[in-house]
Design an enzyme around this catalytic site. Structure first.
Site, PDB file in Angstrom:
ATOM      1  N   ASP A 115      62.561  42.789  27.824  1.00 36.50           N
ATOM      2  CA  ASP A 115      61.738  43.872  28.365  1.00 36.50           C
ATOM      3  C   ASP A 115      60.559  44.192  27.439  1.00 36.50           C
ATOM      4  O   ASP A 115      59.630  44.888  27.828  1.00 36.50           O
ATOM      5  CB  ASP A 115      62.572  45.153  28.558  1.00 36.50           C
ATOM      6  CG  ASP A 115      63.010  45.352  30.005  1.00 36.50           C
ATOM      7  OD1 ASP A 115      62.379  44.747  30.900  1.00 36.50           O
ATOM      8  OD2 ASP A 115      63.965  46.117  30.239  1.00 36.50           O
ATOM      9  N   LYS A 148      66.892  41.749  40.143  1.00 36.05           N
ATOM     10  CA  LYS A 148      66.768  40.930  38.922  1.00 36.05           C
ATOM     11  C   LYS A 148      67.854  39.849  38.898  1.00 36.05           C
ATOM     12  O   LYS A 148      67.578  38.679  38.620  1.00 36.05           O
ATOM     13  CB  LYS A 148      66.837  41.831  37.680  1.00 36.05           C
ATOM     14  CG  LYS A 148      65.602  42.712  37.530  1.00 36.05           C
ATOM     15  CD  LYS A 148      65.748  43.815  36.480  1.00 36.05           C
ATOM     16  CE  LYS A 148      64.578  44.796  36.588  1.00 36.05           C
ATOM     17  NZ  LYS A 148      64.635  45.903  35.622  1.00 36.05           N
ATOM     18  N   GLN A 187      68.827  48.773  31.860  1.00 38.03           N
ATOM     19  CA  GLN A 187      68.056  49.388  32.951  1.00 38.03           C
ATOM     20  C   GLN A 187      67.801  50.864  32.640  1.00 38.03           C
ATOM     21  O   GLN A 187      68.739  51.617  32.367  1.00 38.03           O
ATOM     22  CB  GLN A 187      68.820  49.229  34.275  1.00 38.03           C
ATOM     23  CG  GLN A 187      68.078  49.752  35.491  1.00 38.03           C
ATOM     24  CD  GLN A 187      66.798  48.979  35.799  1.00 38.03           C
ATOM     25  OE1 GLN A 187      66.768  47.759  35.717  1.00 38.03           O
ATOM     26  NE2 GLN A 187      65.733  49.682  36.122  1.00 38.03           N
TER      27      GLN A 187
HETATM   28  C1  BQF Z   1      57.710  45.959  45.751  1.00 40.55           C
HETATM   29  C2  BQF Z   1      60.958  50.746  38.012  1.00 40.55           C
HETATM   30  C3  BQF Z   1      60.400  53.072  37.782  1.00 40.55           C
HETATM   31  C4  BQF Z   1      61.437  53.243  36.866  1.00 40.55           C
HETATM   32  C5  BQF Z   1      62.247  52.181  36.504  1.00 40.55           C
HETATM   33  C6  BQF Z   1      59.315  44.971  44.125  1.00 40.55           C
HETATM   34  C7  BQF Z   1      60.318  46.322  42.396  1.00 40.55           C
HETATM   35  C8  BQF Z   1      59.695  47.433  42.912  1.00 40.55           C
HETATM   36  C9  BQF Z   1      58.860  47.316  44.026  1.00 40.55           C
HETATM   37  C10 BQF Z   1      61.196  46.410  41.200  1.00 40.55           C
HETATM   38  C11 BQF Z   1      60.794  49.427  38.595  1.00 40.55           C
HETATM   39  C12 BQF Z   1      59.710  49.168  39.602  1.00 40.55           C
HETATM   40  C13 BQF Z   1      61.680  48.402  38.248  1.00 40.55           C
HETATM   41  C14 BQF Z   1      58.669  46.094  44.620  1.00 40.55           C
HETATM   42  C15 BQF Z   1      61.622  47.044  38.851  1.00 40.55           C
HETATM   43  C16 BQF Z   1      59.510  47.685  39.848  1.00 40.55           C
HETATM   44  O1  BQF Z   1      57.874  45.054  46.595  1.00 40.55           O
HETATM   45  O2  BQF Z   1      56.727  46.713  45.783  1.00 40.55           O
HETATM   46  C17 BQF Z   1      60.130  45.093  43.006  1.00 40.55           C
HETATM   47  O3  BQF Z   1      62.301  45.937  41.279  1.00 40.55           O
HETATM   48  N1  BQF Z   1      60.778  47.013  40.017  1.00 40.55           N
HETATM   49  C18 BQF Z   1      62.684  48.686  37.276  1.00 40.55           C
HETATM   50  O4  BQF Z   1      63.481  47.812  36.928  1.00 40.55           O
HETATM   51  O5  BQF Z   1      62.801  49.898  36.741  1.00 40.55           O
HETATM   52  C19 BQF Z   1      62.001  50.939  37.082  1.00 40.55           C
HETATM   53  C20 BQF Z   1      60.167  51.840  38.355  1.00 40.55           C
END
Ligand code: BQF
Length: 293
Positions: A119, A52, A96
């Site tokens: 968010d 991010k 987060q």
């Molecule tokens: C990709 C998330 C579960 C719990 C909290 C790119 C992300 C993931 C995969 C990513 C996620 C999942 C995020 C890919 C943010 C998605 O190339 O497939 C990016 O950064 N995510 C989060 O902030 O908190 C989570 C999943």
């Protein structure tokens, strides 16, 4: 079968946002500024926050990462939110998730100022989503609707099955797909752990959105010929042959299902990158005061 390239579309979105930031700033607007609060040292959370922050740099935003030990108290964390809520340079911020067990997530989410809640998790913003009022749409559902739109996927009148009722993905996704919008207007079925005969629901679906958090949960025998599959799962599966010792897989048995699909998202590179791009988009909306004046 056409692969939905989330990585490519996310890059396009980021390029568009970067151009818009340039224009906004050259016209006297402030540089958009996203802050992120990270509690503890969960490797996945650290990676998510890292990408991010990195994406902020790429599109010309300012970013501030505030890291706290897992031992921070709820009261101390609430104080940090108060600081961000009152900092006029911060347009939007995220906390987060998940948070350590001794901290009440609901209480934290409710303490985020709705106008900075990029968010879209605050009850006010969720309520506004339901009522079709201007709001920050939470990043994963927003990203998925962007994918449907950019691939010009026909959704009107279609049967959409959402699997998983989480507050972050399944629930808002079901609401978005039922809206009277061009890339929605679906008849939505929200399936979950108590659903009877999930397979029958899935076989009736033109669009399946899988957000369960279980690897290979959706199998080919559950999929109608020509269906669209959106795979929201990000599951780590051990694989000793890889440098990291694991690989990422979705909630869908991709190999088995893909041949039956008209469109399908891969994991990685499908919905995940769109989640990041959507958060960035929401932050631009915050900086431009397009949701809350
Ligand atoms: C990709 C998330 C579960 C719990 C909290 C790119 C992300 C993931 C995969 C990513 C996620 C999942 C995020 C890919 C943010 C998605 O190339 O497939 C990016 O950064 N995510 C989060 O902030 O908190 C989570 C999943």
């Amino acid at each position: 079968m056409e692969l939905i390239d989330g990585k490519k579309i996310a890059q396009q979105l980021q390029d568009e946002i970067a151009a818009e930031v340039k224009q906004f700033v050259s016209g006297g607007g402030k540089v958009p500024h996203l802050a992120a609060i990270l509690v503890g040292d969960d490797p996945a959370s650290m990676a998510y926050v890292g990408s991010k922050v990195k994406t902020c740099e790429k599109v010309g935003f300012k970013s501030t990462l505030k890291k706290f030990p897992a031992t921070i108290s709820e009261a101390e964390l609430l104080h940090e939110l108060d600081v961000l809520n009152n900092d006029n340079d911060i347009d939007g911020y995220i906390v987060q998730l998940p948070l350590p067990k001794h901290i009440n997530e609901h209480k934290i989410i409710e303490a985020v100022k709705p106008s900075k809640d990029v968010d879209g998790f605050h009850p006010i913003n969720v309520g506004r989503l339901v009522l079709d009022l201007p709001t920050y749409i939470s990043a994963t559902p927003f990203g998925i609707t962007q994918l449907l739109e950019r691939y010009n996927i026909e959704t009107s009148g279609k049967n959409c099955v959402v699997i998983g009722r989480s507050h972050i993905v399944g629930s808002p996704m079901s609401i978005l797909m039922a809206k009277n919008d061009k890339f929605a207007n679906c008849t939505v079925t929200l399936c979950h752990s108590r659903t009877k005969d999930l397979k029958a629901h899935c076989l009736n679906a033109d669009i399946i959105i899988a957000a369960i958090g279980k690897p290979n949960f959706v199998t080919a025998d559950m999929v109608k010929q020509g269906a669209v599959i959106i795979d929201v799962g990000i599951n780590r599966v051990d694989d000793a042959s890889l440098p990291k010792g694991y690989k990422l897989v979705g909630d869908v048995d991709f190999e088995g299902c893909a041949p039956k699909c008209s469109y399908i998202t891969p994991v990685p590179g499908g919905v995940g990158p769109m989640t990041i791009a959507s958060l960035i988009k929401n932050t631009l909306l915050a900086a431009k005061k397009e949701i809350y004046a």
